[in-house]
Scaffold this motif. Structure first.
Motif, mmCIF file in Angstrom:
data_model
loop_
_atom_site.group_PDB
_atom_site.id
_atom_site.type_symbol
_atom_site.label_atom_id
_atom_site.label_comp_id
_atom_site.label_asym_id
_atom_site.label_seq_id
_atom_site.Cartn_x
_atom_site.Cartn_y
_atom_site.Cartn_z
ATOM 1 N N PHE C 192 0.850 -1.197 0.000
ATOM 2 C CA PHE C 192 0.000 0.000 0.000
ATOM 3 C C PHE C 192 0.881 1.241 0.000
ATOM 4 C CE2 PHE C 192 0.290 -1.219 4.481
ATOM 5 C CZ PHE C 192 0.477 -0.032 5.157
ATOM 6 N N THR C 193 0.281 2.330 -0.432
ATOM 7 C CA THR C 193 1.064 3.509 -0.802
ATOM 8 C C THR C 193 1.853 4.114 0.351
ATOM 9 O OG1 THR C 193 -0.866 3.912 -2.166
ATOM 10 C CG2 THR C 193 0.875 5.542 -2.263
ATOM 11 N N THR C 194 1.323 4.074 1.578
ATOM 12 C CA THR C 194 2.020 4.739 2.670
ATOM 13 C C THR C 194 2.899 3.776 3.470
ATOM 14 O OG1 THR C 194 0.101 4.404 4.101
ATOM 15 C CG2 THR C 194 0.241 6.503 2.936
ATOM 16 N N CYS C 195 3.080 2.576 2.950
ATOM 17 C CA CYS C 195 3.913 1.586 3.639
ATOM 18 C C CYS C 195 5.351 1.746 3.175
ATOM 19 C CB CYS C 195 3.379 0.188 3.360
ATOM 20 S SG CYS C 195 4.532 -1.148 3.655
ATOM 21 N N ASN C 196 6.164 2.196 4.078
ATOM 22 C CA ASN C 196 7.537 2.545 3.715
ATOM 23 C C ASN C 196 8.347 1.378 3.143
ATOM 24 O OD1 ASN C 196 9.780 4.076 3.400
ATOM 25 N ND2 ASN C 196 9.603 5.088 5.373
ATOM 26 N N PRO C 197 8.398 0.239 3.842
ATOM 27 C CA PRO C 197 9.165 -0.874 3.270
ATOM 28 C C PRO C 197 8.597 -1.368 1.939
ATOM 29 C CG PRO C 197 8.047 -1.548 5.297
ATOM 30 C CD PRO C 197 7.897 -0.073 5.190
ATOM 31 N N VAL C 199 7.185 0.470 -0.392
ATOM 32 C CA VAL C 199 7.644 1.390 -1.416
ATOM 33 C C VAL C 199 9.139 1.188 -1.660
ATOM 34 C CG1 VAL C 199 7.948 3.837 -1.965
ATOM 35 C CG2 VAL C 199 5.837 3.063 -0.903
ATOM 36 N N THR C 224 -3.341 -2.235 -2.000
ATOM 37 C CA THR C 224 -4.615 -2.452 -1.302
ATOM 38 C C THR C 224 -5.447 -1.170 -1.203
ATOM 39 O OG1 THR C 224 -3.586 -2.050 0.824
ATOM 40 C CG2 THR C 224 -3.644 -4.314 0.051
ATOM 41 N N ALA C 268 -0.004 -7.969 7.328
ATOM 42 C CA ALA C 268 1.401 -7.597 7.419
ATOM 43 C C ALA C 268 1.897 -7.197 6.028
ATOM 44 C CB ALA C 268 2.219 -8.760 7.941
ATOM 45 N N TYR C 269 2.522 -6.074 5.940
ATOM 46 C CA TYR C 269 2.964 -5.580 4.630
ATOM 47 C C TYR C 269 4.449 -5.260 4.607
ATOM 48 C CZ TYR C 269 -1.827 -5.448 3.152
ATOM 49 O OH TYR C 269 -3.083 -5.826 2.802
#
Lengths: 303, 48, 312
Positions: C192-197, C199, C224, C268-269
């Motif tokens: 997802f877009t705001t998930c640092n790892p 990206v 997602t 978990a992302y």
């Protein structure tokens, strides 16, 4: 009037352990998730809980204020969180570090560890370390996540990622026990944070609430509001016999007779219970209650 | 700090806090919080 | 050590019970131990035999463990469907001096029993080849004789990747059945877009996609936030993908569909799945960014597995 207050204060400080347990339970209401190895994903996570409680805890019913602040500040859209800051100011003024003493699950955890019978050490000489938490708040929670960003403008949640032992205790450990995929993902970072958790646990047995005193950025924020908080300590100078029992009883190294609203005071009420003349009590209301004592009457003692 | 001054500071801070909170919700911070809080961001709890 | 003993005991109890349960059935059928005629009868008998074999080994776990230990020390492990009982017998023979006479006799007797059971199992398998594909019981202790090592394990642990019919971020229709069928292996990365790892691994995923393309595979992303096709989140996702130089296909689908619900359960992302040509999920999902060496290795191993299985 004064007597009524001291009674309520006595009761409140006596019931503290139960209130802490209740608060920890309310903060982590979704207990079956521990077995499922999943997270609660409802709308309740929009709102923060008052204490330091990892939102990656399977049972967590709300968001962690410190985690949420870093999430907002670290996102590419924002570099400051008015939502969380506003929320924390409100809580700071309404309750101050009463939250640390009564509502924070990690504070309670450290206290329970401190009950393990061993030789206990005083933190009086380590006073300079109490300023460390303000640096943690400023650098790890605000500056680094907001300004040390990658090419897409996203910052790491530095406090959560590198320091917070609560995340390992509530998040990493239970999740990796219940979920093999996550267990397989455990890496160097986990080793580092697990050692921090172990150190905090060991220190908590020896010292009283070492994490709260020295490292907690949430405690630091609330500490700044202790002086203006509606929840205060009050010492009746007429009753006080200057026996010094309150200062001796205080495990946060505060002399309540000198600085009733000290930044380190977590309103645990040990001084209230220690006072032989019932001169120390809690007070809830606007102002400092010295000139217009009538103000005290309409106050409430609960949160 | 006198009684009146302290009370004034408290009221001001409460109002400021409420205003900030509302402003933050208005510009979409609450949604960001929710989206992060319902997912396990691995780095955030110190996994991996 | 204690826990191990208790588990062994429990296991033995379960096996005995299942043995008892199995034991009554053929009797009712009047078939007894005679030659099974239908597949069903054969399966019952097969299960019974496997259970018997397991029971024999659970009876004297410690002794058998000794045998297995000595087997590890340079004994040629059984190959090309050599009878398991024979293997045990030769192992026992070789490690003779480790046991008392009594133990030796007991082991020999039991191993012979196993050998006989294995012979019957093999005969059954020959007659009903489908039997060996679904090993009965827990199967962890017995190695079905004659099992072909090259066939991938079809023991029901194969999970289908949920079917979806969605679109990629440019609006082209994507059907999971077609997507999986045309690729030897499909790597599905959830982010997802705001998930640092998440990206952080996009550019590495792009490199992996190019590498896979040469081998007849593909990598797709599922952001997602974009489920149900929300325009703002799609443009945000495309923005991040462009900044990271990721050109591989990213798809979205309805959040209330089969795949949508599957996605909701991932918490978990990032999480990465490997899917084979038949739409089966290969191995366990990789949790965590593949920028970590451990994750990258695990992913590569699953990709290789899927690719070699596809080649047949």
């Amino acid at each position: 009037m004064g007597k009524k207050f001291s009674n309520v204060s006595q009761a409140l400080s006596r019931l503290r352990g139960w209130i802490q347990a209740g608060a920890a339970l309310l903060t982590n209401l979704h207990l079956p998730n521990f077995l499922k190895g999943g997270l609660y994903q409802g709308a309740g996570k929009t709102v923060c809980v008052p204490g330091l409680n990892c939102y990656s805890c399977p049972a967590a019913s709300g968001a962690c204020p410190i985690g949420a602040f870093q999430a907002v500040v670290g996102s590419s859209k924002f570099s400051f969180s008015y939502y969380i800051t506003g929320f924390l100011i409100l809580l700071g003024v309404l309750l101050g570090r009463f939250i640390c003493g009564f509502l924070c699950p990690f504070g309670w955890f450290q206290e329970l560890l401190h009950k393990i019978p061993t030789k206990k050490l005083s933190t009086k000489k380590l006073k300079p370390l109490t300023y460390l938490k303000y640096a943690v708040l400023l650098v790890m929670v605000f500056l680094l996540p907001a300004f040390l960003v990658n090419d897409v403008g996203m910052g790491d949640p530095f406090f959560c990622k590198y320091l917070c032992p609560q995340g390992v205790l509530e998040g990493a450990i239970p999740l990796s026990l219940a979920n093999s995929g996550i267990r397989a993902a455990l890496g160097k970072l986990f080793t580092w944070k697990f050692s921090i958790l172990l150190s905090v646990i060991a220190l908590s047995v020896l010292f009283y609430r070492p994490f709260c005193k020295w490292l907690c950025p949430l405690g630091a924020f609330y500490a700044l509001f202790n002086r203006v908080s509606l929840f205060q300590m009050k010492v009746d100078k007429n009753k006080c016999v200057s026996c010094g029992k309150c200062a001796k009883a205080c495990k946060m190294d505060v002399d309540v007779t000198k600085t009733p609203n000290h930044t380190e005071c977590i309103r645990c009420g040990m001084c209230v219970r220690a006072c032989p003349t019932s001169a120390v009590s809690f007070r809830y209301g606007f102002g400092d209650g010295k000139k217009e004592p009538a103000n005290e009457l309409k106050t409430e003692e609960t949160k | 700090m006198s009684h009146r001054k302290k009370a004034a500071a408290q009221v001001t801070l409460l109002l400021a806090g409420a205003a900030m909170l509302c402003f933050g919700v208005w510009r979409g911070e609450a949604a960001t919080v929710l989206s992060k809080a319902i997912k396990l961001c691995l780095e955030c709890v110190g996994i991996g | 050590m204690n826990a191990k003993k208790i588990i062994t005991l429990l296991l033995a109890a379960v096996l005995v019970l299942s043995l008892a349960a199995c034991g009554t059935k053929p009797a009712e059928n009047g078939g007894g131990d005679g030659e099974p005629q239908t597949l069903e009868e054969a399966r019952t008998l097969y299960d019974q035999l496997v259970a018997q074999e397991n029971a024999i080994q659970t009876e004297n776990t410690e002794l058998w463990e000794k045998v297995f230990l000595s087997a590890d020390k340079g004994m040629a492990m059984m190959e090309d469907g050599k009878n398991y009982g024979e293997f045990l017998l030769s192992t026992i023979e070789a490690a003779k001096e480790q046991f008392t006479d009594e133990e030796y006799e007991l082991l020999k007797e039991k191993a012979t029993e196993i050998k006989n059971i294995e012979d019957r199992l093999a005969a059954l398998e020959e007659k009903f080849p489908s039997l060996s594909e679904t090993p009965a019981g827990d199967g962890s202790m017995s190695v079905p004789a004659g099992s072909d090592k090259t066939t991938p394990p079809d023991d029901g642990s194969m999970q289908k990747f949920p079917a979806f019919e969605g679109k990629d971020l440019d609006g082209n229709t994507v059907k999971s059945s077609e997507l999986f069928a045309k690729n030897a292996v499909t790597v599905v990365n959830f982010w997802f877009t705001t998930c640092n790892p998440c990206v952080g691994e996009l550019s590495e995923l792009d490199a992996l996609n190019k590498e896979l393309a040469e081998k007849g595979g593909a990598l797709i992303g599922v952001n997602t936030f974009t489920l149900d096709g929300d325009e703002t989140t799609i443009s945000e996702a495309k923005d991040v993908l462009a900044k990271k130089g990721a050109t591989y296909q990213n798809v979205y689908f309805a959040s209330d569909g089969e795949a949508g619900k599957f996605t909701t359960n991932i918490f978990a992302y990032p999480t990465t799945y490997v899917v084979d040509r038949n739409g089966n999920i290969v191995g366990d999902p990789i949790v965590g960014a593949i920028t970590e060496k451990k994750q990258a290795e695990a992913l590569q191993a699953q990709i290789d597995k899927a690719l070699s299985a596809d080649r047949g």
